[in-house]
Write an enzyme that holds these catalytic residues in place. Structure first.
Site, PDB file in Angstrom:
ATOM      1  N   LEU A  32      18.204 -79.755 -12.118  1.00 49.34           N
ATOM      2  CA  LEU A  32      19.435 -80.375 -11.631  1.00 49.34           C
ATOM      3  C   LEU A  32      20.233 -80.976 -12.785  1.00 49.34           C
ATOM      4  CD1 LEU A  32      21.111 -81.145  -9.114  1.00 49.34           C
ATOM      5  CD2 LEU A  32      19.810 -83.278  -9.038  1.00 49.34           C
ATOM      6  N   SER A  33      19.538 -81.624 -13.717  1.00 55.40           N
ATOM      7  CA  SER A  33      20.209 -82.220 -14.871  1.00 55.40           C
ATOM      8  C   SER A  33      20.877 -81.164 -15.739  1.00 55.40           C
ATOM      9  CB  SER A  33      19.200 -83.002 -15.726  1.00 55.40           C
ATOM     10  OG  SER A  33      18.601 -84.028 -14.975  1.00 55.40           O
TER      11      SER A  33
ATOM     12  N   THR B 261      15.370 -80.620  -7.995  1.00 52.75           N
ATOM     13  CA  THR B 261      15.990 -81.943  -8.086  1.00 52.75           C
ATOM     14  C   THR B 261      15.560 -82.685  -9.352  1.00 52.75           C
ATOM     15  OG1 THR B 261      14.188 -82.804  -6.710  1.00 52.75           O
ATOM     16  CG2 THR B 261      16.240 -82.237  -5.592  1.00 52.75           C
TER      17      THR B 261
ATOM     18  N   GLU C  74       7.622 -74.116  37.808  1.00 51.29           N
ATOM     19  CA  GLU C  74       8.801 -74.223  36.943  1.00 51.29           C
ATOM     20  C   GLU C  74      10.031 -74.709  37.692  1.00 51.29           C
ATOM     21  OE1 GLU C  74      11.185 -71.342  33.775  1.00 51.29           O
ATOM     22  OE2 GLU C  74       9.595 -70.535  35.032  1.00 51.29           O
TER      23      GLU C  74
ATOM     24  N   ASP D 237       7.245 -89.889  -9.916  1.00 51.21           N
ATOM     25  CA  ASP D 237       7.124 -88.430  -9.976  1.00 51.21           C
ATOM     26  C   ASP D 237       6.087 -87.984 -11.002  1.00 51.21           C
ATOM     27  OD1 ASP D 237       9.043 -88.289  -8.046  1.00 51.21           O
ATOM     28  OD2 ASP D 237      10.672 -87.700  -9.387  1.00 51.21           O
TER      29      ASP D 237
END
Length: 573
Positions: free
Chosen positions: A483-484, A479, A69, A362
């Site tokens: 979200l809307s 999303t 090390e 989507d």
């Protein structure tokens, strides 16, 4: 003779460090940082002293190339080097400084072969070339020793004979005691601890000793799922644990192939064989170990999407990689191309495929997720849609994504789904609905007519909602419709759900973020409503009927591409 010599060198080193370090325990000067080590981390005085003791012991016995090390890589001793020595002079420095009895010296050795000169010879070697491992608990005096093809052994301080050791035979995680590397705990590891998937969790702070505890069956497994485990942390324990019958891999189940280099890092899962498969299943990308065979799903209403499917088929044929087509896609393509040129078949058994390649937006991804259901098949999502927030790769990246999967050089992101059960008021009937990747929506059956709900979280009444509907969204769905309707954006890795009223009558009916382990119960008070899951109408509810939403036991898996916050930019376009 080499075998005996290596054993005596290793024993001389560990005993010398024990003798030299014990008087320093409790001395305040031991904690002083005196330099930056070869690996870029601060080095305390006790570490430097222990390493110098080791170098002096090696020089008196032989000539070797040392990897440690503090000094990095260095030739020690006179003449051409005979051995490679990988050393951690004090593993568990914090424990040593605080006089906690779990700190050790760890050493691994191998012979330098091939006639190459000094350090150049070492650069061609890997951890698998190490032949001997020895770890000594400085506080208690117990020694662990392993020799390739000779087994693993333990010698306690008051014993005279070495005792052969082996890993435990525990098969069920619920019965297992697991050691965890605590620094930089990942979300997966925290969930693993929180969900109590094992009987006990132990954090000792000395990797080499924890590997030895697995080797002797005192621990059933040890994990560090971060890419932070260094070569010298594990070299001695690696040989010992392997010779005790343990399985040692990275988090994805691949055998360790670390080069003998100070900068090498790896993740680590070590246990018996039965537990190992289960731990890789929880923490790793177990799909990299499977033969690759793709299922292909595509949107059918765009010519460019279908053209891209044909290009993918040509590419996979050229690579000799198997694939299957969704039935509707197959029937669409057979009217466009000569399917006799291809070796593909219709996808009827999901058990035949390792990954699902999804070309579309989507909606196509949601359709593929529903097709996969509870099967653990990762989705490679290619953006050929309008929004495409669920997609991870652009159409220009499709062949790069396929190559990543073929080579096993990719990460998996696990997405939470929610399960829903309808409880009908009449006759106490129940109906289990399909899992939702995005959201469960209860919405008015009659346009421009508000519906009334009662909302309960974990049995506690929250509020009466008068609105056009109500959404229960996963982090992935935050999303989308949520979200809307004014809901917040959640990172996909969050363990939470969002309850969002749609156009509520009351001003204070606001979205709620609830713990992912909550039970959300929604009762219809008047007027019929539709239950819509990921855009598909699943059931009609009447007054008194309820929907109970919980986290599903199944997940949807995505091959990770674009970063989450870069995808958020799409929402501003």
């Amino acid at each position: 003779m080499d075998e005996e010599e290596m054993f005596h060198i290793a024993r001389k080193v560990v005993d010398s460090i024990e003798k030299g370090v014990k008087p320093l325990i409790g001395w305040e000067g031991s904690e002083e940082v005196v330099k930056i080590g070869a690996d870029g981390t601060p080095t305390k005085r006790i570490d430097v002293i222990a390493e110098n003791i080791a170098i002096n012991a090696i020089e008196r016995c032989c000539s070797a190339v040392l990897i440690s090390e503090e000094v990095g890589i260095k030739k020690v001793g006179e003449g051409p080097p005979e051995y490679i020595v990988v050393l951690d002079p004090i593993d568990g420095t914090y424990n040593a400084l605080k006089n906690l009895p779990i700190y050790s010296v760890s050493i691994a050795m191998g012979r330098i072969r091939g006639g190459k000169e000094e350090i150049d010879a070492v650069r061609t070697m890997s951890i698998q070339d190490l032949e001997l491992g020895m770890v000594k608990n400085i506080a208690t005096g117990e020694i662990y020793y392993g020799r390739v093809n000779r087994g693993a052994y333990m010698l306690e301080e008051k014993e005279r004979e070495w005792r052969r050791i082996g890993v435990s035979d525990i098969k069920n995680l619920k019965d297992a005691t697991v050691g965890v590397f605590a620094y930089g705990l990942t979300t997966n590891t925290l969930d693993f601890i929180k969900e109590r998937k094992v009987k006990r969790i132990r954090i000792f702070g000395s990797v080499a000793l924890e590997m030895c505890y697995v080797a002797r069956g005192a621990l059933d497994a040890f994990i560090n799922v971060n890419e932070t485990t260094r070569l010298y942390d594990i070299a001695g324990g690696y040989v010992i644990l392997r010779e005790s019958g343990g399985v040692i891999t990275d988090r994805d189940g691949r055998p360790l192939s670390m080069r003998l280099d100070i900068q090498e890092r790896t993740s680590l899962i070590c246990s018996n064989r039965a537990l190992h498969r289960k731990l890789v299943g929880i923490f790793g990308n177990r799909w990299v170990l499977k033969p690759t065979k793709f299922g292909i799903v595509s949107r059918l209403d765009r010519e460019d999407a279908l053209d891209l499917v044909v290009q993918v088929m040509d590419y996979l044929e050229s690579k000799g990689i198997g694939y299957l087509l969704e039935e509707e896609l197959y029937n669409t393509l057979k009217n466009r191309v000569n399917m006799g040129r291809y070796r593909c078949r219709v996808m009827r058994d999901l058990g035949e495929i390792s990954h699902m390649l999804v070309i579309g937006g989507d909606g196509t991804v949601l359709r593929a997720a529903r097709l996969i259901g509870g099967n653990e098949i990762p989705i490679i999502s290619i953006d050929m849609g309008t929004v495409g927030f669920l997609t991870e790769f652009s159409k220009e990246e499709i062949f790069k994504a396929i190559e990543m999967v073929i080579r096993g050089k990719y990460e998996i992101e696990r997405r939470t789904k929610c399960s829903s059960v309808v409880r009908f008021r009449e006759k106490g009937r129940q109906k289990v609905l399909p899992d939702a990747l995005n959201e469960v929506v209860l919405i008015t059956k009659s346009p421009a007519k508000m519906v009334h709900f009662e909302v309960y979280i974990n049995g506690e009444f929250v509020e009466e909602v008068r609105a056009d509907g109500i959404i229960v969204s996963t982090p992935t769905g935050s999303t989308a419709y949520s979200l809307s309707a004014g809901g917040p954006i959640l990172e996909p890795s969050m363990d939470a759900f969002v309850v969002v009223p749609i156009c509520p009558f009351k001003l204070f009916s606001r979205p709620l973020v609830v713990d992912g382990n909550s039970e959300i119960r929604i009762r219809v008070l008047r007027k019929p409503v539709l239950v819509v899951i990921d855009g598909n109408v699943e059931e009609t509810l009447k007054k008194g009927d309820e929907v109970v939403v919980r986290k599903s036991e199944a997940y949807t898996y995505f091959v990770k591409g674009r970063k989450f916050y870069s995808k958020l930019k799409k929402l501003g376009k």
